[in-house]
Design a protein around this motif. Sequence first.
Motif, mmCIF file in Angstrom:
data_model
loop_
_atom_site.group_PDB
_atom_site.id
_atom_site.type_symbol
_atom_site.label_atom_id
_atom_site.label_comp_id
_atom_site.label_asym_id
_atom_site.label_seq_id
_atom_site.Cartn_x
_atom_site.Cartn_y
_atom_site.Cartn_z
ATOM 1 N N VAL A 1 122.871 143.386 41.652
ATOM 2 C CA VAL A 1 123.058 142.053 40.965
ATOM 3 C C VAL A 1 122.148 141.733 39.760
ATOM 4 C CG1 VAL A 1 123.698 140.943 43.116
ATOM 5 C CG2 VAL A 1 121.237 140.968 42.444
ATOM 6 N N TYR A 2 122.396 140.654 39.254
ATOM 7 C CA TYR A 2 121.561 140.213 38.204
ATOM 8 C C TYR A 2 120.572 139.149 38.524
ATOM 9 C CZ TYR A 2 125.429 141.789 35.066
ATOM 10 O OH TYR A 2 126.545 142.555 34.275
ATOM 11 N N ALA A 3 119.446 139.166 37.903
ATOM 12 C CA ALA A 3 118.357 138.384 38.286
ATOM 13 C C ALA A 3 117.681 137.467 36.878
ATOM 14 C CB ALA A 3 117.212 139.075 39.056
ATOM 15 N N THR A 4 117.743 136.070 37.174
ATOM 16 C CA THR A 4 117.374 135.257 35.952
ATOM 17 C C THR A 4 116.426 134.549 36.578
ATOM 18 O OG1 THR A 4 119.037 136.135 34.446
ATOM 19 C CG2 THR A 4 117.907 133.904 33.970
ATOM 20 N N ALA A 5 115.297 133.787 36.000
ATOM 21 C CA ALA A 5 114.324 132.849 36.244
ATOM 22 C C ALA A 5 115.204 131.592 35.784
ATOM 23 C CB ALA A 5 113.284 132.905 35.310
ATOM 24 N N LEU A 6 115.333 130.470 36.936
ATOM 25 C CA LEU A 6 115.928 129.293 36.787
ATOM 26 C C LEU A 6 114.903 128.396 36.289
ATOM 27 C CD1 LEU A 6 117.511 128.928 40.375
ATOM 28 C CD2 LEU A 6 118.741 128.763 38.148
ATOM 29 N N GLU A 7 113.606 128.654 36.247
ATOM 30 C CA GLU A 7 112.518 127.756 35.705
ATOM 31 C C GLU A 7 111.350 128.693 35.248
ATOM 32 O OE1 GLU A 7 110.288 125.800 39.359
ATOM 33 O OE2 GLU A 7 112.632 125.657 39.464
ATOM 34 N N PRO A 8 110.325 128.291 34.636
ATOM 35 C CA PRO A 8 109.034 128.957 34.348
ATOM 36 C C PRO A 8 108.674 129.553 35.803
ATOM 37 C CG PRO A 8 109.075 127.174 33.042
ATOM 38 C CD PRO A 8 110.138 126.853 33.868
ATOM 39 N N SER A 9 108.373 130.834 36.055
ATOM 40 C CA SER A 9 108.338 131.541 37.177
ATOM 41 C C SER A 9 107.134 132.441 37.179
ATOM 42 C CB SER A 9 109.466 132.065 37.835
ATOM 43 O OG SER A 9 110.649 131.411 38.002
ATOM 44 N N ARG A 10 106.544 132.848 38.166
ATOM 45 C CA ARG A 10 105.515 133.925 38.329
ATOM 46 C C ARG A 10 105.764 134.637 39.334
ATOM 47 N NH1 ARG A 10 99.132 133.923 38.927
ATOM 48 N NH2 ARG A 10 98.476 135.295 37.252
ATOM 49 N N LEU A 11 105.711 136.022 39.115
ATOM 50 C CA LEU A 11 106.192 136.904 40.130
ATOM 51 C C LEU A 11 105.066 138.067 40.377
ATOM 52 C CD1 LEU A 11 108.986 135.973 38.706
ATOM 53 C CD2 LEU A 11 109.815 137.361 40.212
ATOM 54 N N ILE A 12 105.159 138.751 41.494
ATOM 55 C CA ILE A 12 104.345 139.928 41.617
ATOM 56 C C ILE A 12 105.549 140.988 42.013
ATOM 57 C CG2 ILE A 12 103.024 141.349 43.029
ATOM 58 C CD1 ILE A 12 101.789 139.034 44.202
ATOM 59 N N ALA A 13 105.322 142.139 40.952
ATOM 60 C CA ALA A 13 106.321 143.226 40.989
ATOM 61 C C ALA A 13 105.607 144.371 41.867
ATOM 62 C CB ALA A 13 106.731 143.651 39.447
ATOM 63 N N ASP B 1 109.998 132.751 31.725
ATOM 64 C CA ASP B 1 110.247 131.561 31.134
ATOM 65 C C ASP B 1 111.668 131.233 31.747
ATOM 66 O OD1 ASP B 1 108.186 131.352 29.437
ATOM 67 O OD2 ASP B 1 109.253 132.594 27.745
ATOM 68 N N ALA B 2 112.056 130.062 31.817
ATOM 69 C CA ALA B 2 113.339 129.492 32.187
ATOM 70 C C ALA B 2 114.332 130.241 31.386
ATOM 71 C CB ALA B 2 113.426 128.039 32.186
ATOM 72 N N GLY B 3 115.359 130.868 32.211
ATOM 73 C CA GLY B 3 116.427 131.329 31.566
ATOM 74 C C GLY B 3 116.145 132.879 31.229
ATOM 75 N N GLU B 4 115.131 133.406 31.439
ATOM 76 C CA GLU B 4 114.723 134.567 31.096
ATOM 77 C C GLU B 4 115.219 135.859 32.150
ATOM 78 O OE1 GLU B 4 110.837 137.514 29.877
ATOM 79 O OE2 GLU B 4 110.573 135.119 30.032
ATOM 80 N N PRO B 5 115.854 136.950 31.646
ATOM 81 C CA PRO B 5 116.464 137.691 32.723
ATOM 82 C C PRO B 5 115.069 138.595 33.317
ATOM 83 C CG PRO B 5 117.558 138.058 30.831
ATOM 84 C CD PRO B 5 116.356 137.113 30.601
ATOM 85 N N LEU B 6 115.347 138.794 34.510
ATOM 86 C CA LEU B 6 114.368 139.670 35.208
ATOM 87 C C LEU B 6 114.734 141.471 35.327
ATOM 88 C CD1 LEU B 6 111.701 140.372 36.697
ATOM 89 C CD2 LEU B 6 112.857 139.560 38.964
ATOM 90 N N PHE B 7 116.074 141.465 35.531
ATOM 91 C CA PHE B 7 116.745 142.584 35.582
ATOM 92 C C PHE B 7 118.271 142.462 35.542
ATOM 93 C CE2 PHE B 7 115.622 142.286 40.126
ATOM 94 C CZ PHE B 7 116.916 141.945 40.593
ATOM 95 N N ALA B 8 119.063 143.348 35.187
ATOM 96 C CA ALA B 8 120.523 143.316 35.094
ATOM 97 C C ALA B 8 121.140 144.297 36.105
ATOM 98 C CB ALA B 8 121.166 143.882 33.666
ATOM 99 N N ARG B 9 122.397 143.921 36.608
ATOM 100 C CA ARG B 9 123.163 145.028 37.542
ATOM 101 C C ARG B 9 123.054 146.133 36.778
ATOM 102 N NH1 ARG B 9 129.225 144.145 39.613
ATOM 103 N NH2 ARG B 9 129.198 145.447 41.268
#
Length: 225
Positions: free
Chosen positions: A96-108, A37-45
């Motif tokens: 670094v930190y990574a956070t979604a700027l908007e609703p996003s779909r990624l492949i991990a 979701d927008a503002g949701e963290p993906l990972f932290a430093r």
Amino acid sequence: MLINPDIKDFRLAHLFRDLEREVLAQIARHAVWRELDAGEPLFARGDAGKYFFLVKTGAVKLFLLSEDGEEHIMEIIGRERLFAEAVMFMGGSYPVYATALEPSRLIAFDAQFFVSLLRNNSSLCLTLLAAMSRQMHALVAEIDRLTLQSSARRLAQYLLAQPAHKSGSSRQVALPASKQTIASLLDIRPETLSRLLARLTDDGLIAVHADSITILQPTLLDQVL
């Protein structure tokens, strides 16, 4: 339930485009979709670098935090771009930190599995070295842009580099983030960005909208110093 991506979902990314289908199929079996979701963290430093990622829709910001909590944007990752792939070769944590700027779909992608493929396939290593060398040249050019050019030039080149919808001689650019975030990315103050946008508008080079910019004179914008 975790769902694996199809080969067609990632084969055009720079790291994969020269790989054989059999290798791509193995990679797909060890990759999963991630929804943010927008503002949701993906990972932290400092988190263990277990995965690297490909953005399919949306956008992700990579940033650092100062001691007083001020956010400094390092990069905005848009559609069809890989990131965090360098971490798997260092075997460490995310810097670094990574956070979604908007609703996003990624492949991990599973970094450990990918490294195991490389250990057993020397030709694959050479293919990836070539792909990463091309990417490095692009990043060096980006560093030159950010360090050697004026703020007006950086903004002009940033706008011209964004995906655009063309209509005649003009281009419609959807801004991938807020103007404040873009200012941080370009290493300029938000008020400076506002003045530059106003100047380019007064010069008839662009038209500014709520969440997009129309480039009216692409050739002249490219000549901004």
